[in-house]
Design a protein around this motif. Structure first.
Motif, short mmCIF file in Angstrom:
data_model
loop_
_atom_site.label_atom_id
_atom_site.label_comp_id
_atom_site.label_asym_id
_atom_site.label_seq_id
_atom_site.Cartn_x
_atom_site.Cartn_y
_atom_site.Cartn_z
N ARG A 2 0.85 -1.19 0.00
CA ARG A 2 0.00 0.00 0.00
C ARG A 2 0.89 1.24 0.00
NH1 ARG A 2 -3.34 2.62 4.36
NH2 ARG A 2 -5.27 3.34 3.39
N ALA A 4 0.91 5.82 -0.83
CA ALA A 4 0.20 7.07 -1.14
C ALA A 4 0.91 7.72 -2.32
CB ALA A 4 0.20 7.99 0.08
N SER A 14 -3.40 9.64 -3.66
CA SER A 14 -4.19 8.48 -4.02
C SER A 14 -3.64 7.26 -3.27
CB SER A 14 -4.10 8.30 -5.54
OG SER A 14 -4.63 7.07 -5.92
N LEU A 15 -4.49 6.62 -2.47
CA LEU A 15 -4.05 5.43 -1.72
C LEU A 15 -4.23 4.22 -2.62
CD1 LEU A 15 -5.60 6.41 1.71
CD2 LEU A 15 -3.16 6.32 1.14
N GLU A 16 -3.12 3.58 -2.99
CA GLU A 16 -3.16 2.53 -4.01
C GLU A 16 -2.37 1.30 -3.58
OE1 GLU A 16 -1.54 4.20 -7.60
OE2 GLU A 16 -2.89 5.93 -7.58
N THR A 17 -2.67 0.18 -4.24
CA THR A 17 -1.82 -0.99 -4.11
C THR A 17 -0.88 -1.00 -5.32
OG1 THR A 17 -3.56 -2.21 -2.99
CG2 THR A 17 -1.78 -3.51 -3.96
N TYR A 117 6.18 6.95 1.80
CA TYR A 117 4.76 7.00 2.15
C TYR A 117 4.18 5.66 1.66
CZ TYR A 117 4.63 12.17 2.88
OH TYR A 117 4.81 13.47 3.32
N LEU A 319 -1.38 6.77 7.25
CA LEU A 319 -1.04 7.16 5.86
C LEU A 319 -2.18 7.97 5.23
CD1 LEU A 319 1.15 6.76 3.68
CD2 LEU A 319 -0.02 4.67 2.98
N SER A 320 -3.42 7.62 5.57
CA SER A 320 -4.57 8.30 4.97
C SER A 320 -4.67 9.77 5.39
CB SER A 320 -5.86 7.57 5.34
OG SER A 320 -5.98 7.50 6.75
N SER A 323 -2.38 13.55 3.27
CA SER A 323 -2.84 14.62 2.38
C SER A 323 -3.16 15.88 3.16
CB SER A 323 -4.09 14.18 1.62
OG SER A 323 -3.83 13.03 0.86
N ARG A 344 -1.41 1.05 7.19
CA ARG A 344 -2.64 0.39 6.73
C ARG A 344 -3.84 1.30 6.95
NH1 ARG A 344 -1.99 -3.09 3.15
NH2 ARG A 344 -4.13 -3.73 3.51
#
Ligand SMILES: [Zn+2]
Ligand SMILES: [Zn+2]
Length: 345
Positions: A2, A4, A14-17, A117, A319-320, A323, A344
Motif C-alpha cells: 500500500r 500514497a 491516491s491510496l493505491e496498491t 509513504y 497514511l490516509s 494529504s 494500513r
C-alpha cells in the motif's frame, strides 16, 4: 504494498496498491516503521520540485526494518535502520572526501524514485544507513528526518558553533526547532524569529532566550539589540528572500549565515544584501543534509540525554492523513511535525 501516490498536484494523495520494490545489489528493502511529513514533500506535492511528477510516492524521512538485503549490503533481515535522506554512493571523489551530501551519484527516495509513504521502500547504497538505537522510537527516529540531521550539520559541520555564541533562528518549523534544541545542547544562546505567536511561545518554553515576531517591525535591528551587537551565527530556515536578508542583517561582524531553508519559487533567485556581507565581512554557508558518518555523534547527543528530540514530533498519523498534513503547509502551522506510523490506516 500500500502506498500514497501523487496523481495530481495539490490534490489528495491516491491510496493505491502498487508492486513491491525490488532490492538493489548494494541496497536493502525496508518495512517502513515511520516516515516524517516534511515541507520538502509539500514542495513536490504542489508541483514546484522538478523531480516530482504525477505517479510519485513521496517520503524521504524514514526508518524501518530490513526485509531483504542485496548481496553487497552488510545488513541482514530484522536489522532496524535509520536512513539519511541523501543516499550517497561511497565511491565518487566527494564521497571519498567525506562530503557525502554532495555525492555526484546520490539517490534521494521521494524525489525521482519511490519514497516511504508506503509499506515498503527500496534504499540503495545501504552503507549510508545507520543502526536505529533501541532507545529511540521509530516515530522519533523518522522525526530526526532531514531536520535534526541538517540542523546538526549546519551548526557543527558548517558554522562551527561555539558555546556562548548567539544563534538567530529564522523560522521555527521542524528545522528551526531542531536548530534551537541542538544549539542549546551545545551551550549556545538562541533568539528565534517567526510570525506565529504560538510557535514563538513554544520556542521560549524550549530554551530560546528571546523571540521576535517578524510582523513587529525590523527583525534584524531587534536581534542586534537583544544580542548586544548581532548574532555570531544566523540560520535561515524558511527559504524566502525577506528572511535571508534579515538573517544577513542580524549578524555581528564576521558572523556566519547558514542557508538551510530550501529557497522557494521556481527559480529560487533572490536579491540579497551583499553590502552587509561585504561591510561586516560575513561568511555564507549553504548546507543540505548530514554526511551519514556523523550519525554516531548526533545519536550520542540524544542517547546521553543532552539533546531531547521529543518536542519535534507533534503527532503520529495514519497514511490516509498525509494529504491533510501536506495541505496544512500552505499556511503558518502550529509547532512540531507529523510522522506517519500506521501504513494500513
Ligand atoms: Zn558519491
Ligand atoms: Zn525532510
Amino acid at each position: 504494498m500500500r502506498a500514497a501516490v501523487i496523481q495530481e498536484f495539490r490534490a489528495p494523495l491516491s491510496l493505491e496498491t502498487v508492486p513491491d520494490p525490488i532490492c538493489e545489489a548494494d541496497g536493502v528493502v525496508l518495512k517502513v516503521l515511520a516516515c516524517g511529513i516534511c515541507r520538502s514533500d509539500w514542495h513536490g506535492w504542489v508541483g514546484e520540485h522538478p523531480k516530482v511528477r504525477p505517479g510519485a510516492i513521496p517520503g524521504h524521512e524514514y526508518c524501518g526494518e530490513v526485509v531483504e538485503a542485496g548481496p553487497l549490503a552488510r545488513w541482514k533481515p530484522g536489522d532496524r535502520l535509520i536512513a539519511p535522506f541523501i543516499l550517497s554512493c561511497g565511491a565518487c571523489p566527494e564521497c571519498r572526501s567525506g562530503q557525502t551530501t554532495t555525492c555526484r551519484a546520490q539517490r534521494v527516495p521521494g524525489f525521482g524514485e519511490p519514497g516511504a509513504y508506503a509499506e515498503l521502500i527500496s534504499a540503495p547504497h545501504a552503507h549510508t544507513l545507520a543502526r536505529l538505537p533501541g532507545s529511540l522510537t521509530p516515530a522519533l527516529a523518522a522525526g530526526l528526518g532531514c531536520r535534526v540531521t541538517t540542523a546538526y550539520h549546519a551548526l557543527t559541520g558548517r558554522a562551527a558553533l561555539q558555546a556562548g555564541e548567539w544563534v538567530a533562528v529564522h523560522g521555527t518549523g521542524g528545522i528551526g526547532l531542531s536548530v534551537l534544541l541542538i544549539a542549546r545542547a551545545l551551550g549556545a544562546r538562541v533568539v528565534v524569529v517567526d510570525v506565529v505567536p504560538e510557535r514563538l511561545a513554544h520556542a521560549l518554553s524550549l530554551g530560546a532566550e528571546a523571540a521576535v515576531n517578524a510582523r513587529s517591525g525590523d527583525v534584524a535591528a531587534q536581534i542586534v539589540e537583544i544580542t548586544g551587537g548581532g548574532a555570531q551565527v544566523s540560520v535561515e530556515a524558511l527559504g524566502s528572500e525577506a528572511t535571508a536578508n534579515a538573517s544577513l542583517m542580524c549578524l555581528a561582524p564576521m558572523g556566519r549565515h547558514v542557508q538551510v531553508g530550501l529557497p522557494t519559487g521556481h527559480t529560487a533567485v533572490m536579491q540579497i544584501n551583499m553590502n552587509a556581507v561585504y561591510m561586516k565581512q560575513l561568511s555564507l554557508f549553504g548546507t543540505r543534509g548530514m554526511p551519514s558518518w556523523r550519525y554516531p555523534a548526533l545519536l550520542s547527543l540524544i542517547e546521553t540525554g543532552r539533546l531531547d528530540v521529543r518536542p519535534i514530533v507533534a503527532r503520529e498519523v495514519p497514511l490516509s492523513a498525509a494529504s491533510a498534513e501536506l495541505a496544512a503547509f500552505d499556511s503558518p502551522r502550529p509547532p512540531g511535525v507529523a510522522v506517519i506510523t500506521d501504513f494500513r490506516g
